[in-house]
Write an enzyme that holds these catalytic residues in place. Structure first.
Site, mmCIF file in Angstrom:
data_model
loop_
_atom_site.group_PDB
_atom_site.id
_atom_site.type_symbol
_atom_site.label_atom_id
_atom_site.label_comp_id
_atom_site.label_asym_id
_atom_site.label_seq_id
_atom_site.Cartn_x
_atom_site.Cartn_y
_atom_site.Cartn_z
ATOM 1 N N ASP A 280 -3.421 -3.429 3.594
ATOM 2 C CA ASP A 280 -2.251 -2.869 2.944
ATOM 3 C C ASP A 280 -2.358 -1.345 3.057
ATOM 4 O O ASP A 280 -3.379 -0.800 3.487
ATOM 5 C CB ASP A 280 -2.114 -3.332 1.491
ATOM 6 C CG ASP A 280 -0.655 -3.208 1.011
ATOM 7 O OD1 ASP A 280 0.137 -2.513 1.680
ATOM 8 O OD2 ASP A 280 -0.308 -3.783 -0.030
HETATM 9 C C1 NOJ Z 1 2.474 -1.378 0.310
HETATM 10 C C2 NOJ Z 1 2.909 -2.736 -0.151
HETATM 11 O O1 NOJ Z 1 1.960 -3.274 -1.042
HETATM 12 C C3 NOJ Z 1 3.121 -3.712 0.991
HETATM 13 O O2 NOJ Z 1 3.650 -4.892 0.478
HETATM 14 C C4 NOJ Z 1 4.003 -3.107 2.039
HETATM 15 O O3 NOJ Z 1 4.223 -4.028 3.074
HETATM 16 C C5 NOJ Z 1 3.351 -1.855 2.564
HETATM 17 N N1 NOJ Z 1 3.204 -0.910 1.473
HETATM 18 C C6 NOJ Z 1 4.145 -1.213 3.691
HETATM 19 O O4 NOJ Z 1 5.308 -0.657 3.226
#
Ligand code: NOJ
Length: 741
Positions: A280
């Site tokens: 993430d």
């Molecule tokens: C953080 C989020 O937790 C995740 O779900 C998302 O896909 C990413 N950022 C990218 O934007």
């Protein structure tokens, strides 16, 4: 004939193998040409500038780095021409390895669908799959190869802002929806121009964040992990999900990003997942904050060893992996494995044949303006609405009503209807989004007069608009009052400790109630809210969530009966935050309360009932349904056998309607304490007035099995209760059977 068929099957399987082989061969050939630095480049993902979905860690010269082969993927770049521009840079690199473009296409691209939690309230798997299919078609034409969806985190805590993004609290429903969404995004096969790769997230147990506070720790037993949190991931994998994203949280002390048990042992080992795992946003570097890694180098070591293949925006792999390999701490074969997983997907997506194939301005123009998409969005939005109360039968409204007052801070909003996790298409004007006001205007005839007052803001304490609102109500035959939380009060980093109606909205409701006019309360939210006064005093309440670009039309369709509401809550609505976590399938305790008043040394609150305000699976219709004739095909079932449960549902009202018939089971005595009931199947059926249908559920051993202490998944012989109902609390019919060895 038989010979013919087997020959054909042989040919099909041969061509499958040879195609797979040829991709593997191509991957290996390419890998052999790559320098270590180029390999590490493939594991590196940077954000572009179309959206900011996390904190930036560095701002390297991305364009130069792409040309130098140091970046394998970009997120947050979109649009046919824009993505083409980036891909052209990649084509200037030595090996011309195309970039993968990823984006959070969570509930639609240009056409937006209800928030995923809202869509889950439809319990309509075909509609949910279609929503994802359309999102894939639109975004794939806009240069996107890969969506960071579906989010399949089970959560029992409505304080957690990200409940809006998942399918709610239930593992069975969540698993079915996870499957449907992956199928929708990926279509028939990867590489089709109308499909995007799915990314199942967040692996794992992110929804169990302590206190419902985003990014917080998770402490769950291994058994709970397998029983509650992992099944939707497995289901998404069974649907063919190409990629996984890990999560920010630590699980029992180990950050998910550096968690070998979760990623290598379970996902890539036991489940044989052959796609790739992306971290993430910044989560590899964040292991330093967790106190798990002393610096980015150690974080890179821990993440790659644990099975995180791609580093989203933390720059840990980019600047440390080569050194780790040179020092002999990370073997190059580990890097090769990650690179191969990523390259394989790039080949499967056809990017080596034509790196620009998804960035097609003409197709984009066509797909983003397809009226079929709008039509589907309207239908799905209507299906996601949940009718909570209709005591005075105020609904459906008559189109001949003389004067309607539409009041509230949500009424005229446009973009807000997209909800959280909608892509801001900066060059697309918002006129296509149908506000609640526009939806109403389009619905009623010329003879209906519409009045408007804002009444108050969403969070502001200002009550100066109350008077105008009361005046409008006094002039109206019916009032529609739209309140709720702001569209960005639920979502990532949007946890709330109090989940009431913000600001002075409930006070506005009280003022308007004094007018004595019939009032329909619409509640817009991304999570279950607590609104006890309203729930107890207002006879007509509709939960509209945030419904997407067709919100206004869909709401009017329901209000005027052009669509008979059929949504059912995918999450329990608590009476107060003090009941959280609250979920219907809780375990049986040793001292269960006999009833709501029983406080005599039982598991209860002395100041509150145990029951929720609105139960999981609850939702009304403008018609009524009778459940009758529960029949079990046998009283005893052997473990390798099946049992059928049939039930007849009759539409006893005056209009066509849909009902979600829910099957719950309870294992009465077992070697592990079991929940008081568990959803094991459901069927959404449509019945005309007076019509009856008999539906049949099949119970097999899998529905009866559970994870034992040693994590063995198996059933135990003994008695089971069968419950069929219209919600987890509204059980209409019961039966019982024995499972024999
Ligand atoms: C953080 C989020 O937790 C995740 O779900 C998302 O896909 C990413 N950022 C990218 O934007």
């Amino acid at each position: 004939m038989k010979k013919h068929v087997s020959l054909m099957l042989l040919l099909i399987s041969f061509s499958g193998i040879s195609q797979q082989k040829s991709i593997d061969q191509k991957v290996n050939e390419l890998l052999a040409k790559m320098t270590l630095e180029e390999k590490i480049g493939q594991l590196n993902q940077y954000t572009g500038d179309h959206a900011v979905t996390g904190p930036l860690t560095m701002n390297p010269n991305k364009k130069e780095e792409i040309k130098a082969g140091k970046i394998g993927s970009m997120l947050n770049v979109l649009g046919a021409n824009y993505t083409r521009g980036y891909q052209e840079l990649a084509m200037q690199s030595r090996l011309k390895i195309p970039l993968l473009f990823g984006l959070d296409v969570v509930h639609g691209y240009k056409t937006t669908f209800p928030l995923p939690l809202a869509e889950a309230a439809s319990w309509d798997l075909d509609a949910i799959e279609l929503g994802a299919r359309i999102a894939a078609r639109e975004s794939a034409a806009s240069g996107i190869h890969w969506t960071f969806a579906p989010m399949v985190d089970i959560s029992r805590d409505p304080r957690w802002g990200r409940v809006m993004e998942g399918a709610g609290e239930d593992t069975y429903l969540g698993s079915k929806i996870a499957y449907a969404r992956v199928k929708g995004f990926q279509g028939n096969k990867l590489g089709d121009l109308n499909s995007v790769m799915a990314c199942v997230k967040h692996f794992a147990a992110y929804g169990a964040a302590i206190g419902g506070r985003d990014y917080n720790s998770v402490d769950v037993s291994e058994r709970a992990l397998w029983e509650t949190y992992l099944p939707p991931f497995k289901s998404a994998l069974d649907a063919g999900a190409a990629t996984f994203m890990n999560s920010f949280n630590d699980i029992n002390g180990i950050p998910a990003t550096g968690n070998k048990h979760i990623q290598r042992d379970i996902l890539k080992g036991k489940w044989k997942f052959d796609g790739f795992v992306v971290s993430d946003w910044g989560s590899i570097g964040e292991m330093i904050n967790h106190g798990y890694s002393k610096d980015k180098k150690e974080a890179a070591y821990q993440a790659i060893t644990a099975g995180s293949d791609m580093d989203m925006e933390s720059n840990s792999y980019r600047y440390s992996l080569a050194e780790l390999v040179k020092e002999g701490k990370v073997s190059e074969s580990l890097i090769d494995d990650a690179v191969k997983r990523i390259l394989r997907k790039k080949f499967e997506m056809g990017l080596f044949d034509d790196p620009y194939r998804y960035s097609d301005a003409k197709r984009q123009q066509k797909e983003l303006n397809n009226p079929e998409n709008t039509k589907a969005a309207r239908e799905i939005a209507a299906k996601s609405i949940v009718l909570l109360k209709n005591e005075a039968n105020t609904l459906p409204l008559s189109k001949a009503t003389k004067t309607i007052g539409f009041i509230g801070p949500m009424v005229k909003l446009k973009r807000a209807n997209h909800g959280f996790w909608a892509i801001d298409l900066k060059d697309v004007d918002s006129s296509y989004i149908v506000s609640q006001w526009e939806g109403l205007e389009r619905k009623v005839g010329k003879n209906t007069k519409l009045l408007y007052a804002k009444g108050c803001g969403i969070t502001s304490p200002d009550k100066s608009g109350f008077k105008e609102a009361v005046d409008v109500a006094n002039q109206s035959d019916v009032v529609i009052l739209s309140v709720g939380e702001r569209h960005d009060m639920s979502g990532e980093a949007k946890s709330r400790s109090s989940i009431g109606l913000p600001g002075v909205q409930e006070e506005l409701i009280k003022e308007l109630q004094k007018t004595g006019k019939p009032i329909v309360v619409l509640i817009n939210a991304g999570r279950p809210l607590v609104f006890n006064w309203t729930a107890d005093n207002m006879p007509t309440i509709v939960y509209t969530w945030w419904l997407g670009s067709e919100a206004g039309n869909a709401i009017s369709d329901v209000l005027f009966g052009d669509y008979n509401p059929s949504g059912k809550l995918p999450m329990t609505f608590p009476r107060t935050e003090g009941q959280i976590p609250i979920y219907y399938n809780h375990m049986s305790t040793g001292r269960p309360a006999k009833n709501e008043d029983d406080k005599n040394y039982v598991s209860a609150y002395i100041d509150l009932q145990n029951s929720p305000k609105f139960a999981f699976g609850y939702g009304l219709s403008y018609t009524t349904f009778k459940y009758s004739d529960l029949k079990l095909s046998k009283n005893t079932m052997a473990k390798n056998d099946k049992l059928e449960v049939s039930v007849t549902i009759t539409n006893t009202g005056k209009r066509l309607g849909e009902e979600v018939v829910q099957l719950y089971l309870r294992d009465k005595v077992a070697s592990i304490v079991r929940p008081v009931k568990e959803l094991k199947d459901f069927r959404k059926i449509k019945l005309s007035a007076g019509e009856s249908k008999t539906i049949v559920f099949t119970i097999d051993d899998e529905k009866l099995a559970f994870y034992h202490e040693n994590l063995e998944f198996k059933s135990e012989s003994g008695s089971f209760d069968v419950m069929v109902g219209a919600s987890s609390e509204d059980i209409r019919l019961k039966g019982e059977f024995e499972l024999s060895e």
